[in-house]
Design a protein around this motif. Sequence first.
Motif, short mmCIF file in Angstrom:
data_model
loop_
_atom_site.label_atom_id
_atom_site.label_comp_id
_atom_site.label_asym_id
_atom_site.label_seq_id
_atom_site.Cartn_x
_atom_site.Cartn_y
_atom_site.Cartn_z
N PRO A 1 7.06 39.25 54.64
CA PRO A 1 7.53 37.88 54.82
C PRO A 1 8.83 38.02 54.64
O PRO A 1 9.99 37.39 55.87
CB PRO A 1 6.69 37.02 54.80
CG PRO A 1 5.72 37.29 54.21
CD PRO A 1 5.82 38.84 53.74
N VAL A 2 9.10 37.82 53.45
CA VAL A 2 10.84 37.82 53.26
C VAL A 2 11.48 38.95 54.37
O VAL A 2 12.84 39.06 54.47
CB VAL A 2 11.31 37.83 51.88
CG1 VAL A 2 12.94 37.89 51.74
CG2 VAL A 2 10.22 36.25 51.35
N VAL A 3 11.32 40.67 54.17
CA VAL A 3 12.22 40.95 54.58
C VAL A 3 12.36 40.66 56.21
O VAL A 3 13.35 40.93 57.14
CB VAL A 3 11.45 42.44 54.99
CG1 VAL A 3 12.03 43.67 55.35
CG2 VAL A 3 11.48 42.90 53.39
N ARG A 4 11.02 40.47 56.92
CA ARG A 4 10.60 39.88 58.38
C ARG A 4 12.19 39.29 58.61
O ARG A 4 12.83 38.73 59.25
CB ARG A 4 9.67 39.38 58.19
CG ARG A 4 8.78 40.93 59.03
CD ARG A 4 8.06 40.50 60.11
NE ARG A 4 7.19 39.09 59.58
CZ ARG A 4 6.29 39.18 58.82
NH1 ARG A 4 5.79 40.89 58.57
NH2 ARG A 4 5.52 38.31 58.63
N GLY A 5 11.58 38.09 57.78
CA GLY A 5 12.88 36.80 58.12
C GLY A 5 14.40 37.04 57.58
O GLY A 5 15.04 36.67 58.26
N ILE A 6 14.82 38.16 56.68
CA ILE A 6 16.13 37.99 56.45
C ILE A 6 16.31 39.06 57.37
O ILE A 6 17.76 38.89 58.20
CB ILE A 6 16.29 39.07 54.81
CG1 ILE A 6 16.20 37.76 53.85
CG2 ILE A 6 17.32 40.10 54.94
CD1 ILE A 6 16.86 37.44 53.80
N LYS A 7 15.64 40.14 58.27
CA LYS A 7 16.36 40.62 59.27
C LYS A 7 16.63 39.94 60.47
O LYS A 7 17.22 40.01 61.31
CB LYS A 7 15.12 42.22 59.30
CG LYS A 7 15.10 43.31 58.42
CD LYS A 7 14.02 44.26 58.73
CE LYS A 7 13.99 45.60 58.41
NZ LYS A 7 13.00 45.93 58.26
N SER A 8 15.84 39.40 60.56
CA SER A 8 15.83 38.33 61.87
C SER A 8 16.67 37.15 61.86
O SER A 8 17.57 36.84 63.23
CB SER A 8 14.45 37.14 61.79
OG SER A 8 14.55 36.38 61.58
N TYR A 9 17.79 37.94 61.24
CA TYR A 9 19.82 36.66 60.81
C TYR A 9 20.79 37.43 61.91
O TYR A 9 20.24 38.79 62.14
CB TYR A 9 20.06 36.58 59.39
CG TYR A 9 19.32 35.20 58.68
CD1 TYR A 9 19.59 34.11 59.08
CD2 TYR A 9 18.44 35.61 57.76
CE1 TYR A 9 19.36 32.89 57.87
CE2 TYR A 9 18.17 34.63 56.70
CZ TYR A 9 18.09 33.20 57.69
OH TYR A 9 17.10 31.99 56.53
N LYS A 10 20.92 36.90 62.54
CA LYS A 10 22.37 37.18 63.65
C LYS A 10 23.37 37.40 63.18
O LYS A 10 23.84 35.91 62.65
CB LYS A 10 22.08 36.54 65.00
CG LYS A 10 20.69 36.82 65.47
CD LYS A 10 20.67 36.50 67.14
CE LYS A 10 19.59 36.65 68.23
NZ LYS A 10 19.73 35.89 69.02
N TYR A 11 24.17 38.28 62.41
CA TYR A 11 25.13 38.34 62.57
C TYR A 11 25.91 37.07 63.80
O TYR A 11 26.08 37.32 65.34
CB TYR A 11 26.07 39.39 62.22
CG TYR A 11 25.76 40.26 60.66
CD1 TYR A 11 25.03 40.01 60.56
CD2 TYR A 11 25.12 41.61 61.80
CE1 TYR A 11 24.77 40.89 59.24
CE2 TYR A 11 24.19 42.39 61.02
CZ TYR A 11 23.85 42.19 59.64
OH TYR A 11 23.70 43.19 58.52
#
Length: 490
Positions: A288-298
């Motif tokens: 879930p942390v990996v998914r959360g981190i990947k969801s951030y938009k630059y």
Amino acid sequence: AGLGGLSAGALLAGQGRRVLVLEQSRQIGGCCSTFERDGYRFDVGASIVEIIEPMERVFEKLGTTLQKEVDLIACDPIMSYIFPDGERVTLPLSAEETGQVISAISPEDGRRWRDFCVFADDLMRVTLDTFFQMPASTLGDMAAIIRKNPRFARFLPVFLSSYQDVLQRYFKDDKVLRLMAYQALYFGLPPYLVPGPYAMVPYSEHVGIYYPRGGMIRIPEALRRVGEKLGMQVRTGARVSRVLMETGRVGGVRLADGSEISADIVVSDINAKTLYLDLIGEEHLPTPVVRGIKSYKYSISVPMVYLALDESPELEAHHSIIAISPEELNTYYHDQILGGTLTDEPFGLICWPTHSDPGLAPKKKHVLNLIPEGFYHLAGTDWEVEKPRFIERTLDVYSQKAIPGLKDQVQVVECSTPLDFERRLMLPEGAIYAFQQDVPAQAVFRPAARSRVVQGLYLTGASTHPGGGVPTTIASGLIASRLIDKYEQH
């Protein structure tokens, strides 16, 4: 050795800890830095500093003062606006005198300016007392902020509104709104997506805008100088390639040259996506942390065009803006940024540092930074191809619409594109604010200053609370140092 890393490092050295700051570049400061070409000094990115209270607080904790360590020049007037028909409106530092300027445009909005100043000043004071000092990683942290200053609760609805909502609640005249719309882009988004509290900026600028004599690098230089007196060490040209892990806890770092440095605590001032996904690795993180981190938009990036001039430009203030309305900014975001198409008529911020500090250039010469709006992803082309054309088009448009005769005055031209920022400063996609600063990436939704999944790991800088910008990233160093003092034994 960006502002977050240097402020955290200096404060931790002040706690009596052994601190080593590792910087991949040969120069400190990141976006808040300065370089020299042919006797002219240019600022890399950041062009002024305002809301200096968080900075003052850090230097006081370091046993000195901001004013003693950095020679700050007050900028007055604060801004000049260049309208499409050629008219110029210049706003003085004084909020009262600015009200008179607004009243001359719209008496009704002039009266509302007074009400707006009361609202924005109260919001600024409350957030400086809480939001800029305390972690906001959990709902418990937010509750602590409200307990510290219960007045914060009355501003919570503002966080759910937008920059544009707040401004249009007070002002109706299109021309007046053009005096306040562009500042939304300081946060990397159009007015309708920027969180409401940032609407205080058109007022907070009147509390004070400053330029450090000698260039923006004087701020990170001061943090380094004071930190080194307290025992902090800084090593440049030392890129970290991996955070070493020991059963859920950091054990130090590996450098690009293969050497390893053991440490009980690691403080990261780089983009949190790079930190978690590349330097720590998905194998050490819950799914879930990996998914959360990947969801951030630059966040968006911007190009910078640095000019050396052989005479004074026809400008009136340290900063000038080609005036634009909130709706035009919203349209630009959807049509140009999301579409990947550079506008044929660039607009943006014009920074004239030698207006405040003539020492940045040889006698009677000048430095000018053009910050036309741009972005990383280009449809059907890239910045390698577009850079020469972009520079030429920018000089043409600014010569015609803002600074008569500009092209004939130019002695030196340099340019940093979003791709250059990615390569030189290791900012993914050139993201100067790390992540978008809309509501879903604020406070409890931003990567936590004290990692929830890796023990001994702390974050500073634009990736974490309270976000990107000079005072905010310095404030992040203060927050991280306090958390370390609370949770980590010496």
